[in-house]
Design a protein around this motif. Sequence first.
Motif, mmCIF file in Angstrom:
data_model
loop_
_atom_site.group_PDB
_atom_site.id
_atom_site.type_symbol
_atom_site.label_atom_id
_atom_site.label_comp_id
_atom_site.label_asym_id
_atom_site.label_seq_id
_atom_site.Cartn_x
_atom_site.Cartn_y
_atom_site.Cartn_z
ATOM 1 N N ARG A 8 0.847 -1.185 0.000
ATOM 2 C CA ARG A 8 0.000 0.000 0.000
ATOM 3 C C ARG A 8 0.883 1.235 0.000
ATOM 4 O O ARG A 8 1.940 1.273 0.638
ATOM 5 C CB ARG A 8 -0.937 0.005 1.210
ATOM 6 C CG ARG A 8 -1.800 -1.257 1.309
ATOM 7 C CD ARG A 8 -2.789 -1.154 2.439
ATOM 8 N NE ARG A 8 -3.877 -0.267 2.066
ATOM 9 C CZ ARG A 8 -4.797 0.163 2.922
ATOM 10 N NH1 ARG A 8 -4.731 -0.174 4.190
ATOM 11 N NH2 ARG A 8 -5.766 0.951 2.519
ATOM 12 N N SER A 9 0.464 2.256 -0.670
ATOM 13 C CA SER A 9 1.253 3.476 -0.767
ATOM 14 C C SER A 9 1.161 4.266 0.522
ATOM 15 O O SER A 9 0.163 4.231 1.229
ATOM 16 C CB SER A 9 0.742 4.333 -1.934
ATOM 17 O OG SER A 9 -0.619 4.669 -1.753
ATOM 18 N N SER A 10 2.245 4.984 0.848
ATOM 19 C CA SER A 10 2.215 5.860 2.013
ATOM 20 C C SER A 10 1.290 7.035 1.743
ATOM 21 O O SER A 10 1.211 7.530 0.615
ATOM 22 C CB SER A 10 3.623 6.372 2.315
ATOM 23 O OG SER A 10 4.485 5.297 2.611
ATOM 24 N N GLN A 12 -0.131 10.744 1.426
ATOM 25 C CA GLN A 12 0.352 12.110 1.264
ATOM 26 C C GLN A 12 -0.615 13.014 2.013
ATOM 27 O O GLN A 12 -1.833 12.914 1.825
ATOM 28 C CB GLN A 12 0.403 12.495 -0.209
ATOM 29 C CG GLN A 12 1.417 11.704 -1.011
ATOM 30 C CD GLN A 12 1.549 12.212 -2.428
ATOM 31 O OE1 GLN A 12 1.185 13.340 -2.737
ATOM 32 N NE2 GLN A 12 2.079 11.376 -3.307
ATOM 33 N N ASP A 207 -1.040 11.312 11.231
ATOM 34 C CA ASP A 207 0.231 10.607 11.036
ATOM 35 C C ASP A 207 1.408 11.480 11.462
ATOM 36 O O ASP A 207 2.437 11.567 10.781
ATOM 37 C CB ASP A 207 0.392 10.156 9.577
ATOM 38 C CG ASP A 207 -0.073 8.716 9.365
ATOM 39 O OD1 ASP A 207 -0.664 8.135 10.298
ATOM 40 O OD2 ASP A 207 0.148 8.177 8.268
ATOM 41 N N GLY A 221 -3.634 8.453 -0.901
ATOM 42 C CA GLY A 221 -2.881 7.220 -0.685
ATOM 43 C C GLY A 221 -3.736 6.209 0.058
ATOM 44 O O GLY A 221 -4.806 6.525 0.572
ATOM 45 N N SER A 223 -2.709 3.934 2.633
ATOM 46 C CA SER A 223 -2.239 3.429 3.913
ATOM 47 C C SER A 223 -3.169 3.903 5.029
ATOM 48 O O SER A 223 -3.758 4.976 4.944
ATOM 49 C CB SER A 223 -0.820 3.923 4.179
ATOM 50 O OG SER A 223 -0.356 3.484 5.437
ATOM 51 N N THR A 225 -4.238 5.753 8.176
ATOM 52 C CA THR A 225 -3.742 7.041 8.649
ATOM 53 C C THR A 225 -4.311 7.308 10.028
ATOM 54 O O THR A 225 -5.532 7.243 10.225
ATOM 55 C CB THR A 225 -4.159 8.160 7.684
ATOM 56 O OG1 THR A 225 -3.667 7.867 6.366
ATOM 57 C CG2 THR A 225 -3.617 9.509 8.129
#
Length: 254
Positions: A8-10, A12, A207, A221, A223, A225
């Motif tokens: 999974r993408s971090s 933004q 985050d 994104g 991920s 949070t």
Amino acid sequence: MDESGSARSSPQIHTAPRTAVSQDQDNFRTHFNFPGRAVPGHDDHGYGPLATVVESFMDPGTVIRMHGHRNEEIVSWVPEGVMRHDDRQGNELITDPDHLLVMNAGSGFWHAEETAADDPPLRMLQIFVRPHSLELEPGIQHERIPDAARNEWRHLFGPEGSEAPLSVRNDVHCYDCRLDAGATVTLPSQSGWDTYLYVFEGGVTVDGVPVGYTESALVTGESDTSVAATEESTVIAFRIDPDAPVTRSGTIGR
């Protein structure tokens, strides 16, 4: 990894200070928050179907006379106090912490707003959603919403056909949460959708990124949070499909 085993993408996190776009009509004051402006280079003041989130103040004994809206969905969220509504359909409604009001303006809806002289000062959010189509059937929803539970998201509205207690005619879900100092929750998210967070009271970190009173954050994104309260806080979050078809002909929420 997500449930399918894919990375999974971090997220933004794009933060924005309190808006400088405001109107002062003496006993009625507004601050216009534009979620699209949080993202550098974004060419739209709104973000997908979420046009604007307006912080509105009404002093006791204020009357906003009958006026019309068209081609926009207007949601009134009142965490404290009361907002009194009447319209040309004969509705006389009170929106307060236990009730949510959604005007699906469509081809045209006329209403007035008021606070009585003995009402407390009112601070609320009026949320403008862009519908997926023009000239839809106008209507109004006014419902009791589930009791708020501390440190848990409460689903307020969503697209037609969702499990939310009230609906708008595009791909936006809305949640609120009352957080104790030090509490942490996970921001509502969905694959391919983004989330806009507004801090109505208090202050949080998203985050680890600070977001203070009347500030906001747009999170992209996939991920998970975290939202952690640095003090007792009230926050509201919008889960948005940024690629949903939208119209931009609303009276206010263009």
